[in-house]
Design an enzyme around this catalytic site. Structure first.
Site, PDB file in Angstrom:
ATOM      1  N   GLU A 178       8.835   9.278  -7.498  1.00 24.11           N
ATOM      2  CA  GLU A 178       7.865   9.538  -6.417  1.00 24.11           C
ATOM      3  C   GLU A 178       6.560   9.883  -6.827  1.00 24.11           C
ATOM      4  O   GLU A 178       5.929  11.132  -6.278  1.00 24.11           O
ATOM      5  CB  GLU A 178       8.418  10.674  -5.135  1.00 24.11           C
ATOM      6  CG  GLU A 178       9.446   9.775  -4.473  1.00 24.11           C
ATOM      7  CD  GLU A 178       9.939  10.612  -3.268  1.00 24.11           C
ATOM      8  OE1 GLU A 178       9.217  11.214  -2.617  1.00 24.11           O
ATOM      9  OE2 GLU A 178      11.245  10.971  -3.321  1.00 24.11           O
TER      10      GLU A 178
HETATM   11  C1  LIG Z   1      16.437   7.417 -11.085  1.00 23.49           C
HETATM   12  C2  LIG Z   1      15.084   6.538 -10.712  1.00 23.49           C
HETATM   13  C3  LIG Z   1      15.192   6.252  -9.307  1.00 23.49           C
HETATM   14  C4  LIG Z   1      14.057   5.474  -8.761  1.00 23.49           C
HETATM   15  N1  LIG Z   1      14.095   5.091  -7.626  1.00 23.49           N
HETATM   16  C5  LIG Z   1      13.013   4.038  -7.151  1.00 23.49           C
HETATM   17  C6  LIG Z   1      13.103   3.514  -5.939  1.00 23.49           C
HETATM   18  O1  LIG Z   1      13.994   3.633  -5.092  1.00 23.49           O
HETATM   19  N2  LIG Z   1      11.948   2.711  -5.640  1.00 23.49           N
HETATM   20  C7  LIG Z   1      11.135   2.198  -6.462  1.00 23.49           C
HETATM   21  O2  LIG Z   1      10.181   1.606  -6.311  1.00 23.49           O
HETATM   22  N3  LIG Z   1      11.007   3.034  -7.601  1.00 23.49           N
HETATM   23  C8  LIG Z   1      11.993   3.785  -8.038  1.00 23.49           C
HETATM   24  N4  LIG Z   1      11.957   4.730  -9.464  1.00 23.49           N
HETATM   25  C9  LIG Z   1      10.673   4.319 -10.000  1.00 23.49           C
HETATM   26  C10 LIG Z   1       9.993   5.455 -10.223  1.00 23.49           C
HETATM   27  O3  LIG Z   1       8.990   5.592  -9.215  1.00 23.49           O
HETATM   28  C11 LIG Z   1       8.988   5.150 -11.623  1.00 23.49           C
HETATM   29  O4  LIG Z   1       9.914   5.432 -12.441  1.00 23.49           O
HETATM   30  C12 LIG Z   1       7.636   6.237 -11.750  1.00 23.49           C
HETATM   31  O5  LIG Z   1       6.798   5.570 -10.973  1.00 23.49           O
HETATM   32  C13 LIG Z   1       7.385   6.226 -13.121  1.00 23.49           C
HETATM   33  O6  LIG Z   1       7.213   4.899 -13.768  1.00 23.49           O
HETATM   34  P1  LIG Z   1       7.701   4.591 -15.205  1.00 23.49           P
HETATM   35  O7  LIG Z   1       9.246   5.138 -15.243  1.00 23.49           O
HETATM   36  O8  LIG Z   1       7.548   3.139 -15.362  1.00 23.49           O
HETATM   37  O9  LIG Z   1       6.782   5.493 -15.991  1.00 23.49           O
HETATM   38  P2  LIG Z   1       5.433   4.970 -16.694  1.00 23.49           P
HETATM   39  O10 LIG Z   1       4.617   4.590 -15.528  1.00 23.49           O
HETATM   40  O11 LIG Z   1       5.422   4.384 -17.838  1.00 23.49           O
HETATM   41  O12 LIG Z   1       4.657   6.547 -16.842  1.00 23.49           O
HETATM   42  C14 LIG Z   1       5.297   7.395 -18.034  1.00 23.49           C
HETATM   43  C15 LIG Z   1       4.658   8.520 -17.901  1.00 23.49           C
HETATM   44  O13 LIG Z   1       3.159   8.388 -18.153  1.00 23.49           O
HETATM   45  C16 LIG Z   1       2.417   9.174 -17.303  1.00 23.49           C
HETATM   46  N5  LIG Z   1       1.304   8.396 -16.638  1.00 23.49           N
HETATM   47  C17 LIG Z   1       1.156   7.107 -16.473  1.00 23.49           C
HETATM   48  N6  LIG Z   1      -0.299   6.914 -16.043  1.00 23.49           N
HETATM   49  C18 LIG Z   1      -0.849   8.134 -16.324  1.00 23.49           C
HETATM   50  C19 LIG Z   1      -2.114   8.472 -15.567  1.00 23.49           C
HETATM   51  N7  LIG Z   1      -3.048   7.763 -15.290  1.00 23.49           N
HETATM   52  N8  LIG Z   1      -2.406   9.769 -15.991  1.00 23.49           N
HETATM   53  C20 LIG Z   1      -1.550  10.704 -16.363  1.00 23.49           C
HETATM   54  N9  LIG Z   1      -0.450  10.403 -17.028  1.00 23.49           N
HETATM   55  C21 LIG Z   1       0.009   8.984 -16.459  1.00 23.49           C
HETATM   56  C22 LIG Z   1       3.616   9.360 -16.204  1.00 23.49           C
HETATM   57  O14 LIG Z   1       3.264  10.522 -15.391  1.00 23.49           O
HETATM   58  C23 LIG Z   1       4.784   9.467 -17.018  1.00 23.49           C
HETATM   59  O15 LIG Z   1       4.941  10.843 -17.139  1.00 23.49           O
HETATM   60  C24 LIG Z   1      12.976   5.256  -9.698  1.00 23.49           C
HETATM   61  C25 LIG Z   1      13.018   5.813 -10.795  1.00 23.49           C
HETATM   62  C26 LIG Z   1      14.062   6.518 -11.394  1.00 23.49           C
HETATM   63  C27 LIG Z   1      14.007   6.930 -13.019  1.00 23.49           C
END
Ligand SMILES: Cc1cc2nc3c(=O)[nH]c(=O)nc-3n(C[C@H](O)[C@H](O)[C@H](O)COP(=O)(O)OP(=O)(O)OC[C@H]3O[C@@H](n4cnc5c(N)ncnc54)[C@H](O)[C@@H]3O)c2cc1C
Length: 807
Positions: A498
């Site tokens: 989220e």
């Molecule tokens: C257990 C779990 C349940 C989930 N459930 C759902 C669900 O039901 N539906 C759904 O749609 N998604 C779901 N998600 C997805 C979740 O919303 C994403 O994991 C999240 O948006 C982050 O994406 P990512 O994991 O690809 O990390 P990335 O986008 O690769 O980010 C990695 C890091 O980089 C940082 N970062 C990226 N861009 C920036 C920026 N511009 N400035 C500063 N920092 C940045 C982030 O804060 C993070 O710390 C779930 C994820 C998990 C792990």
């Protein structure tokens, strides 16, 4: 005289008097000065001419607009990037709430005072004490996370039957329609028993299609799906994230093409052919109703002339041809269902689009609105639950676990960690309770939702880490007797989902907050992009001049409040809290000034300067926290015994705000401006210190000993009465240890006088023989000792089949 004139002008700025009154006061001051000073007529005429040349056009709007505002607007139009329709809608998603007052530099506390106390109806309380309690009793987290990797069938059915997935669905559709505060309490209670179960309940209630359908669904969609969701016939999820679209979810490659196709035996149906690949989707492996976000294209112009229609949301039935589900991720050793979902040439009719054709392309704004709502409830409740559990059981554990003949909680090093556990839990509870009031009043405070999500998750991380340290090997050894390990493992989930915390802090809170909550910024931006030039100039002129006055006023206010330590500011509060309200007013003026300085100095590049915008977010977040704890203290009855918690929370928040503001000023690209701001905001160096050790000691004591404050702090969690389970055994031992405390003191004194050779359990018998304690007292000590031994033991496993063997 000159000084009096300057003083009058400064007071006018402090009080935010309108420009016209300000100008008249300035003119009167000049004339009064001329009448008493030895000033030549020619000089006076010159001064009055300069005055007239500057002040009169500034007060005459038609002239000011032509001479100034139009030129500035034209220059801005050239440098400001255009805002797409989608960006515009996303910017307008959600509402502005208390943060607008914090942004104002002069918060109106009647807003805060008028907020009601969060409360539950009789029906809601009965639901928590009945079905939710029963559900908690059914949950065995070790069985769920290590053996079954799922809730039991009975718990799934119970959750469906009792409406645990229907908390927010209106009664007319068969749901429970409970308040947001109740929703938060339900998640909090289940979370204190099992993180996996809490996440399972969270999704249908706040993040799934239910909320989207209630807000945007067509009548047919609501009538069909909401009763099915309420009864648990449909298990929903929402899929936004994909391999290449994580934090940057808007960059999703998932697409839908408007075309004709066959659906449920009918040919020539106008609909959308979807191709998508999503991952990390909670409940996907078992869900029956799939909510999905994709980019819609209409190359044959079947819907409109526009080919690229933007992000759109739709519902897909699980059994639809081309949908591929079934595999699972394993999120941080937790067993809530989570997995990928893919779709190849999946055809859905147009009426599967949430809200129907009217909502085509509005998906991003719809998600932002619903995300703003959801992220203020579920994760903050889960984080607070972890804090309450840590406060209750780490305090108790630190009291029963002895090393060096002393309860470990009495060592200053451990006490320091206990202080933060209690203080942060108070902050978490206050923050999540206050935001539910906004949602219950029908407001979706997008900025405050992000603040609460971020702050509660970060504080949960700190609290759980401290609790782990205090429990030592007891929390590291996993098994059914471990009550902390799974919460520790769940921390990164809350941090990532989220809106991952780093992104939320550095991009979302101030990025969104500045635009939404600043009194003039959004108006200026909208005016710059207004195609109607005349209206644009008028709006821009109004906003710009009010904005300039606002900055001047904040500078004067910040300096005066800094110089006087805000002692003369009228604010609410009693003799204990008045001071903190005053400091909040002072920090609000300082923050508003610095926010404008950053916007002026860095302009559009502030978006990339995430270390600066992250610090602005820290300052705003900690101001919200201060307001929330003050309100929470009052809501709970302003108990004097709770004061250490309130003071610790406020002093911690003030120190954090100061650190954030100082960090910004030190790192502004123009050092002179940073130094000048520092002089205005902190004229008397650093006014705020971290909470003192003495205050910390008082806070830690509150969770080391039983009492009403501890009851209030940990209210709402599930409490086991089983004296052999993970937490029940700690409570049981804790009670016996407290009951025998005076006997331990007797033994200590006898040992000091040389009557017994030690004060450990091996001398209980000797103490009885020497009549230092009675037989009943001996029995009580032995029982307490047995209970402690039971409470501190950890699980052991067999070599052969990894079965738990009672140590
Ligand atoms: C257990 C779990 C349940 C989930 N459930 C759902 C669900 O039901 N539906 C759904 O749609 N998604 C779901 N998600 C997805 C979740 O919303 C994403 O994991 C999240 O948006 C982050 O994406 P990512 O994991 O690809 O990390 P990335 O986008 O690769 O980010 C990695 C890091 O980089 C940082 N970062 C990226 N861009 C920036 C920026 N511009 N400035 C500063 N920092 C940045 C982030 O804060 C993070 O710390 C779930 C994820 C998990 C792990």
């Amino acid at each position: 005289m000159m000084w009096i004139a300057i003083l009058i002008i400064l007071i006018s700025a402090y009080l935010r008097l309108p420009l016209l009154i300000w100008s008249l006061i300035l003119a009167a001051s000049l004339l009064a000065y001329a009448s008493v000073a030895d000033i030549k007529t020619a000089e006076l005429l010159f001064v009055m001419l300069v005055y007239a040349a500057i002040i009169i056009p500034l007060n005459l709007k038609p002239i000011r607009r032509i001479l100034l505002s139009k030129a500035i607007l034209s220059a801005m139009k050239k440098v400001m990037p255009t805002i797409s329709q989608t960006e515009q809608e996303a910017l307008e998603a959600g509402d502005v709430w208390w943060e607008a007052e914090l942004f104002s530099g002069k918060p109106d506390y009647t807003f805060l005072q008028n907020l009601p106390k969060p409360s539950l109806t009789e029906e809601e309380q009965a639901f928590l004490d009945g079905p939710v309690e029963e559900f908690c009793e059914m949950l065995d987290d070790w069985q769920i996370t290590h053996i079954d990797y799922d809730l039991t069938e009975a718990s799934w059915q119970f959750a469906k039957d009792k409406g645990l997935f229907a908390l927010i669905i209106p009664k007319q559709y068969g749901g429970l329609d409970y308040s947001t505060y109740c929703h938060s309490q339900v998640i909090l209670k289940i979370g204190s028993r099992s993180g996996s179960a809490a996440v399972t309940v969270m999704v249908p209630n706040s993040l799934g299609p239910g909320k989207l359908l209630m807000t945007y669904g067509t009548e047919e969609q609501k009538d069909y799906y909401l009763p099915r969701l309420a009864k648990g016939i449909e298990i929903p999820y929402f899929a936004l994230t994909g391999t290449d679209a994580g934090s940057d979810a808007g960059a999703m490659p998932d697409s839908g093409i408007v075309c004709y196709g066959s659906y449920e035996g009918k040919d020539n149906v106008l609909g959308v052919r979807l191709n998508f690949s999503k991952r990390y989707i909670t409940l996907a492996p078992i869900a029956t109703l799939l909510g999905i976000a994709f980019k819609l294209y209409d190359p044959e112009h079947l819907l409109s002339d526009n080919e690229d229609r933007g992000i759109t949301l739709a519902l897909i039935k699980r059994e639809t041809e081309g949908v591929e589900i079934g595999r699972r991720h394993f999120p941080a050793n937790h067993a809530f269902m989570n997995g990928p979902i893919r779709g190849t040439d999946v055809f859905i009719p147009l009426d599967a689009i949430i809200g129907g054709v009217d909502y085509v392309g509005k998906g991003w704004a719809m998600l932002m609105e619903c995300l703003g709502d959801g992220r203020a409830i579920s994760l903050p409740a889960l984080g607070t639950s972890a804090g309450k559990m840590a406060s209750k059981y780490t305090g108790a554990y630190a009291r029963i676990r002895r090393q060096f003949h002393t309860p470990i909680g009495y060592f200053e090093g451990v006490e320091e960690a206990l202080t933060e556990i209690a203080g942060q839990t108070y902050i978490m509870d206050a923050s999540r309770s206050m935001v539910t009031l906004a949602l219950d009043s029908g407001t979706v405070p997008s900025v405050i939702s992000a603040i609460v999500k971020l702050q509660v998750m970060e504080r949960m991380r700190r609290v759980i880490n401290h609790a782990m340290d205090i429990h030592g090997g007891h929390a590291i050894s996993m098994g059914p007797l471990n009550h902390l390990g799974r919460a520790y493992q769940l921390t990164p989930v809350g941090i990532t989902v989220e809106g991952a915390d780093i992104l939320t802090r550095t991009m979302i809170i101030f990025g969104q907050g500045a635009m939404r909550s600043h009194p003039y910024l959004l108006k200026e931006v909208k005016a710059v992009h207004n195609p109607d030039l005349k209206q644009g100039v008028n709006d821009f002129d109004n906003a710009l001049f009010a904005h300039v006055g606002f900055v001047i006023s904040n500078a004067v206010r910040a300096f005066w409040l800094g110089l006087t330590f805000a002692k003369f500011t009228l604010t609410p509060g009693d003799k204990h809290t008045h001071h903190y309200y005053q400091q909040l007013t002072r920090m609000s003026a300082s923050f508003s000034l610095l926010a404008d300085i950053c916007l002026a100095v860095l302009g559009g590049s502030l978006k990339r300067r995430e270390k600066i915008s992250g610090r602005l977010a820290d300052a705003l977040s900690n101001m919200y926290i201060m307001s929330a704890v003050l309100k929470h203290y009052e809501n709970q009855g302003s108990h004097k015994e709770d004061l250490p918690l309130l003071k610790w929370a406020c002093e911690d928040a003030l120190f954090n705000i100061q650190t954030a503001l100082k960090g910004i000023m030190k790192n502004l690209p123009v050092p002179f401006i940073g130094a000048l701001c520092n002089f205005i905001i902190f004229p008397l160096t650093k006014p705020y210190q971290k909470p003192s050790d003495k205050l910390g000691h008082q806070v830690a004591k509150l969770i080391l000993s039983p009492g009403e404050t501890l009851n209030r702090l940990t209210d709402g969690v599930y409490q086991s009465t089983d004296k052999n389970n993970a937490t029940g055994r700690i409570s049981y031992a804790y009670n016996l240890v407290l009951e025998t405390e005076s006997l331990q003191h007797k033994l200590r004194d006898a040992y000091k006088q040389g009557q017994i050779k030690s004060r450990d359990r091996d001398t209980y018998e000797m103490a009885m023989e020497k009549n230092i304690i009675t037989e009943d007292e001996y029995n009580a000590l032995v029982e307490a000792d047995k209970a402690v031994q039971n409470a501190i033991k950890v699980d052991e496993f067999s070599f052969s089949d990894w079965k738990v063997e009672t140590p």
